[in-house]
Scaffold this active site. Structure first.
Site, short mmCIF file in Angstrom:
data_model
loop_
_atom_site.label_atom_id
_atom_site.label_comp_id
_atom_site.label_asym_id
_atom_site.label_seq_id
_atom_site.Cartn_x
_atom_site.Cartn_y
_atom_site.Cartn_z
N SER A 1 -1.27 -21.33 -28.70
CA SER A 1 -2.31 -21.79 -29.62
C SER A 1 -3.69 -21.61 -28.99
O SER A 1 -4.10 -20.48 -28.73
CB SER A 1 -2.03 -23.25 -30.00
OG SER A 1 -2.87 -23.69 -31.03
N ASP B 1 3.01 -20.30 -40.29
CA ASP B 1 1.89 -20.86 -39.54
C ASP B 1 0.63 -20.81 -40.42
O ASP B 1 0.20 -19.74 -40.85
CB ASP B 1 1.67 -20.04 -38.27
CG ASP B 1 0.61 -20.64 -37.36
OD1 ASP B 1 -0.06 -21.62 -37.78
OD2 ASP B 1 0.44 -20.13 -36.24
N HIS C 1 3.55 -23.32 -36.79
CA HIS C 1 2.71 -23.22 -35.60
C HIS C 1 3.44 -23.71 -34.35
O HIS C 1 3.03 -23.40 -33.23
CB HIS C 1 1.43 -24.03 -35.81
CG HIS C 1 0.34 -23.68 -34.85
ND1 HIS C 1 -0.31 -22.47 -34.84
CD2 HIS C 1 -0.22 -24.40 -33.83
CE1 HIS C 1 -1.23 -22.45 -33.88
NE2 HIS C 1 -1.19 -23.60 -33.26
#
Length: 347
Positions: free
Chosen positions: A252, A302, A331
């Site tokens: 991320s 996501d 995600h």
């Protein structure tokens, strides 16, 4: 305590009672009577129990028999490997422990080398590597190396046995401990260099500032990418790492700073595994990434996925060797991410 633990009452000054025993250690206890409060209970800011020593197992058994006869709630003798204990609750509700000295830490280690390795209970030995990487790091004073050990970033270094180093970069709100177990699972022999982002957003560490969920402070992003590249070079020198075999593994926000670092300072990394990245740079450069290996793992569900669609074409135009997989995930990371990244590292 006077009746069962061998303490004798001493003087009392301003409501503070002193209890003594002839033991070499732990020979004095101070007790203040504080009535009017609700009974003892566990919680933040409280002590769980107070421990006292027994001369031997027979003495411990005698105490257990005595407190049980008095009607106090007591445990059975509990074996802890290095010692055995009993626990009982005194009338005020506090827990007291009575523990033997033996057999001691010499039961499974040479006393001359205590503390040189982590010893775990048998039921946890299969998790040795996972536990070791998240243990607090303790360094002995080293005048030659200590002044530059922080390198400007909070980080953890875990030595490995191979030539490769994994630069572990956490997601928003994480820290330098989060990805250590993942790093060890991905490559058991690699050196692990895990870094904490230096930007705080409502107390949550990040690697660069943002104005919204998808709009980022470009000047700060570029500055931190350059600083991270400098950190990698300095850490390689400090820890004796091969600077040409440092691979970033970022999740991320960590994937985003890894990508920015690769684009801004391609010489700092041999490659990168980007897990759920977006293209945070608004005007990304197009450096020559020949010989750089990059793995991109995105999630089909996501919500940030659309913001990462330009990554693979950009890397391909820069001549990087790109591997991309879109997973049936959001995600969050999955075991498939772990498996694919491990396979990519061993190619």
């Amino acid at each position: 305590m006077e009746q069962h633990l061998g303490f004798r009452r001493g003087e009392e000054v301003d409501g503070l009672l002193t209890l003594h025993t002839p033991a070499e250690l732990g020979h004095t206890v101070y007790v203040r009577e504080a009535g009017g409060f609700w009974p003892a209970a566990g919680g933040t800011g409280t002590l769980h129990h107070v421990a006292f020593r027994a001369a031997d197992a027979d003495h411990e058994q005698a105490i257990l028999k005595a407190v049980t006869a008095q009607g106090l709630q007591a445990s059975d003798v509990r074996e802890h490997g290095y010692f055995q204990s009993i626990y009982f609750t005194e009338p005020g509700g506090s827990i007291l422990e009575v523990a033997t000295d033996g057999p001691g830490f010499g039961a499974d280690e040479d006393p001359a080398h205590l503390g040189e390795r982590l010893v775990l209970p048998p039921e946890l030995e299969h998790r040795q590597g996972e536990i070791e990487v998240v243990m607090p790091h303790i360094s002995l004073p080293d005048e030659e190396r200590r002044p530059s050990r922080d390198l400007g970033w909070v980080h953890r270094y875990v030595p490995g046995t191979s030539g490769r180093t994994l630069l572990l970069l956490h997601g928003t709100g994480g820290n330098e401990l989060d990805l250590l177990p993942l790093g060890r699972e991905l490559d058991p022999g690699a050196h692990l260099l895990s870094v904490r982002g230096r930007s705080l957003e409502e107390g949550a560490p990040r690697f660069f500032r943002r104005f919204s969920a998808t709009r980022y402070d470009q000047a700060h992003l570029i500055s931190e990418a350059d600083a991270l590249a400098d950190f990698v070079r300095d850490a390689a020198q400090l820890y004796g790492l091969d600077a040409k075999q440092v691979y970033a593994v970022g999740y991320s926000n960590g994937a985003n700073i890894a990508l920015a670092t690769l684009l801004q300072q391609p010489g700092a990394l041999a490659g990168a595994a980007l897990l759920r990245p977006v293209l945070a740079l608004e005007a990304p450069p197009s450096p020559d990434l020949s010989g750089k290996r990059v793995l991109v793992l995105s999630g089909e569900r996501d919500p940030y996925g659309p913001y990462g669609q330009g990554i693979v074409p950009l890397l391909q135009r820069s001549s990087a060797a790109v591997s991309e997989t879109r997973l049936p995930a959001g995600h969050e990371l999955t075991q498939t991410d772990v498996n694919l990244t491990r396979e990519w590292l061993t190619e």
